[in-house]
Motif scaffolding. Structure first.
Motif, PDB file in Angstrom:
ATOM      1  N   GLN A  28      38.669  37.738  37.413  1.00 20.64           N
ATOM      2  CA  GLN A  28      37.987  37.644  38.591  1.00 20.64           C
ATOM      3  C   GLN A  28      36.951  38.507  39.514  1.00 20.64           C
ATOM      4  O   GLN A  28      35.879  37.940  40.116  1.00 20.64           O
ATOM      5  CB  GLN A  28      39.441  38.672  40.375  1.00 20.64           C
ATOM      6  CG  GLN A  28      40.380  38.402  39.976  1.00 20.64           C
ATOM      7  CD  GLN A  28      41.885  38.759  41.187  1.00 20.64           C
ATOM      8  OE1 GLN A  28      41.070  39.704  42.226  1.00 20.64           O
ATOM      9  NE2 GLN A  28      42.381  38.421  41.546  1.00 20.64           N
TER      10      GLN A  28
ATOM     11  N   ASN B  23      33.918  36.632  45.814  1.00 19.93           N
ATOM     12  CA  ASN B  23      35.261  36.610  46.772  1.00 19.93           C
ATOM     13  C   ASN B  23      36.094  36.952  47.630  1.00 19.93           C
ATOM     14  O   ASN B  23      35.495  37.590  48.781  1.00 19.93           O
ATOM     15  CB  ASN B  23      35.943  37.862  45.193  1.00 19.93           C
ATOM     16  CG  ASN B  23      36.092  37.295  43.906  1.00 19.93           C
ATOM     17  OD1 ASN B  23      36.492  36.631  44.380  1.00 19.93           O
ATOM     18  ND2 ASN B  23      35.621  38.132  43.116  1.00 19.93           N
TER      19      ASN B  23
ATOM     20  N   GLY C  12      39.289  31.888  39.655  1.00 16.97           N
ATOM     21  CA  GLY C  12      39.373  33.042  40.588  1.00 16.97           C
ATOM     22  C   GLY C  12      40.251  33.507  41.461  1.00 16.97           C
ATOM     23  O   GLY C  12      41.744  33.054  41.608  1.00 16.97           O
TER      24      GLY C  12
END
Length: 417
Positions: free
Chosen positions: A138, A144, A364
Motif C-alpha cells: 500500500q 491512499n 493498492g
C-alpha cells in the motif's frame, strides 16, 4: 521485517501535457456513469518490474529511468488530457428548479502528481508471503484513502515510481470519475518507454480453467458457459462456504462488473475513455448455492450476463436521468456476497517500458472489502490470477476448501523460486 520498511519519497513534482491544442483546452462534461462514481475510491493498480540493466553511458541509471518516465508521462497526457485536469462543480440557481453539474476543467490543468520513492525491500518480500504484505504494497501507491470527490482539490491522476532493491514498482491512482478499468489499462499501456482484511493471490492454469469450464457445461448439458463464469461460480460457492456463520436461508449474490461498450447496438468503440460499466448479479440462498453443483451456479451467472443487453443499458440511463443517484461505498459491498471486478481480458502484461515483461500486478488499498475479487490475466498466456480479499478466518477456511484448492495451480513466481 519487510512490513516495517518505510518508503522514502525522494522527489515530487507535477507533470503537465507536452503540449495542449486550443481545441483540447476546454471543459468536458461527465456522463451519468461518471457522476455516479463520485463517492467511491480512486482506482489503484501497479506493476512490479525487474530492475532494468543500466545503460553503458549512464552515470546514474536511477535518474535516467525517472526522467524517462516523466517525459513519457508528459507525452502520454497529450492524448489523455482530462487526466491532468480537475473536477469543477457548477451550481445553477433558477427557481423553482435547482441542479448541480460536475465537469472536467482542462483550461487550468494542474497536472499529474509524479512521485519518486525508494524502499529497502526485494521482489521476494512482495511476492513470496502467503498473504499480500499490505503495509509494504500500500505504501507504493499515492493518494491512499482518497475518494473521487477529492478530485476537486487533489490530482485526478498520481504516479509513484518506487525503486526496490531488485526491481521497480510503478503505481497509478486514477480518479474513478474519469475512467473505469478499461480506461485505466488503456492509459497504462499508452504510458510506455481495509487493514483487517487479508489479500491473497490465487493462480489458475489454462488446463485447470478448461477442466472447470467443461465440468460446469457438462452439469448443465450446455456449451455456453464461459471460463470466467465457471471460475466465478467456483469462487462464489467456495467463499460462501468459507463464511461459516452464514445460515442456509441467507441470500447471497455474485456480481460482475460488466463492460457496456460492446453491449450497445451499435457497439461503442473499445477506445472510449470514461466510465461505462455496470454490475449484473445472480442471487440464491446459501443453502441453494451449496446444495447444487458448480454448473447450477455458473448457469445463473451466464443468464445474468446474457440478459444484459442494449435495452438494459439504455433503461439504466433513462432511470438515472429521472432519478439521479451517486454510488455510496457502504451500500455497494455486501459481506454475504462476492463482487468480481477487473478483468483477465485487460492487457496488463503488454506494458513494456523497455525492461521486459512485468513480473506481477498488484493493487493498492482502494476498493478492498470482504468478498472483493479482482481478476487479472496471468503472466503466462491463458492463465488467470485472482486477488481475493477476506477476513482472516474466512481466508483460512478458503485455503483449506478442497473444491477450491483442487483448481488452484502453483504460480509462476513460486515456480521460479
Amino acid at each position: 521485517m519487510a512490513n516495517q520498511v518505510v518508503v522514502r519519497h525522494i522527489s515530487r513534482c507535477s507533470i503537465k501535457p507536452e503540449f495542449v491544442s486550443d481545441e483540447s483546452n476546454k471543459s468536458f462534461h461527465l456522463n451519468p456513469w461518471d457522476i455516479s462514481m463520485i463517492s467511491t475510491h480512486y482506482i489503484q493498480k501497479g506493476l512490479l518490474f525487474p530492475k532494468p540493466p543500466p545503460a553503458t553511458n549512464d552515470n546514474d541509471p536511477s535518474i535516467t529511468i525517472i526522467n524517462h518516465l516523466k517525459d513519457s508521462l508528459s507525452r502520454t497526457l497529450v492524448h489523455f488530457l482530462p487526466l491532468a485536469g480537475q473536477l469543477v462543480t457548477h451550481k445553477h440557481d433558477d427557481p423553482p428548479s435547482y441542479s448541480i453539474s460536475i465537469s472536467l476543467d482542462c483550461k487550468n490543468a494542474p497536472g499529474v502528481d509524479f512521485i519518486h520513492a525508494i524502499a529497502d525491500v526485494t521482489t521476494s518480500d512482495v511476492l513470496s508471503p502467503v498473504y499480500v504484505p499490505l503495509i509494504v504494497v500500500q505504501s507504493f501507491f499515492p493518494l491512499n484513502k482518497a475518494v473521487n470527490h477529492d478530485g476537486h482539490t487533489l490530482p485526478l491522476l498520481a504516479v509513484q515510481v518506487t525503486e526496490i532493491l531488485d526491481g521497480i514498482f510503478i503505481a497509478c491512482s486514477l480518479n474513478h470519475v474519469v475512467g473505469d478499468g478499461t480506461s485505466y489499462w488503456n492509459f497504462f499501456n499508452a504510458y510506455q518507454p481495509r487493514v483487517a482484511l487479508r489479500d491473497k493471490f490465487f493462480h489458475f492454469s489454462s488446463q485447470s480453467i478448461a477442466r472447470l469450464k467443461a465440468k460446469a457445461n457438462s452439469e448443465c448439458n450446455t456449451t455456453t458457459i464461459s471460463s470466467l463464469q465457471a471460475l466465478s461460480a467456483l469462487v462464489w460457492r467456495c467463499v460462501t462456504r468459507s463464511r461459516r456463520h452464514l445460515p442456509s436461508h441467507q441470500k447471497t449474490s455474485c456480481r460482475f462488473a460488466i463492460n457496456n461498450r460492446s453491449r450497445l447496438n451499435p457497439p461503442l468503440s473499445p477506445d472510449y475513455f470514461g466510465n461505462f460499466i455496470q454490475t449484473v448479479s445472480a442471487t440464491a440462498t446459501v443453502g441453494e448455492l451449496l446444495s447444487h453443483g458448480i454448473g447450477w451456479a455458473a448457469l445463473l451467472l451466464h443468464e445474468a450476463v446474457n440478459d444484459h443487453t442494449d435495452s438494459k443499458v439504455r433503461g439504466w440511463l433513462e432511470a438515472w436521468m429521472m432519478n439521479p443517484f451517486i454510488y455510496q461505498p457502504g451500500n455497494l459491498f455486501d459481506p454475504c456476497s462476492v463482487l468480481m471486478a477487473s478483468s483477465p481480458r485487460f492487457d496488463m502484461y503488454g506494458c513494456d517500458f523497455g525492461w521486459g515483461k512485468a513480473e506481477a500486478v498488484r493493487s493498492g488499498s482502494a476498493n478492498k472489502f470482504d468478498g472483493g475479487v479482482y481478476s487479472y490475466p496471468g503472466r503466462i498466456g491463458g492463465t488467470v490470477d485472482l486477488e481475493v480479499s477476506l477476513p482472516p478466518e474466512s481466508m483460512k477456511a478458503l485455503e483449506s476448501d478442497t473444491e477450491f484448492m483442487e483448481v488452484v495451480s502453483p504460480s509462476h513466481y513460486h515456480r521460479m523460486n
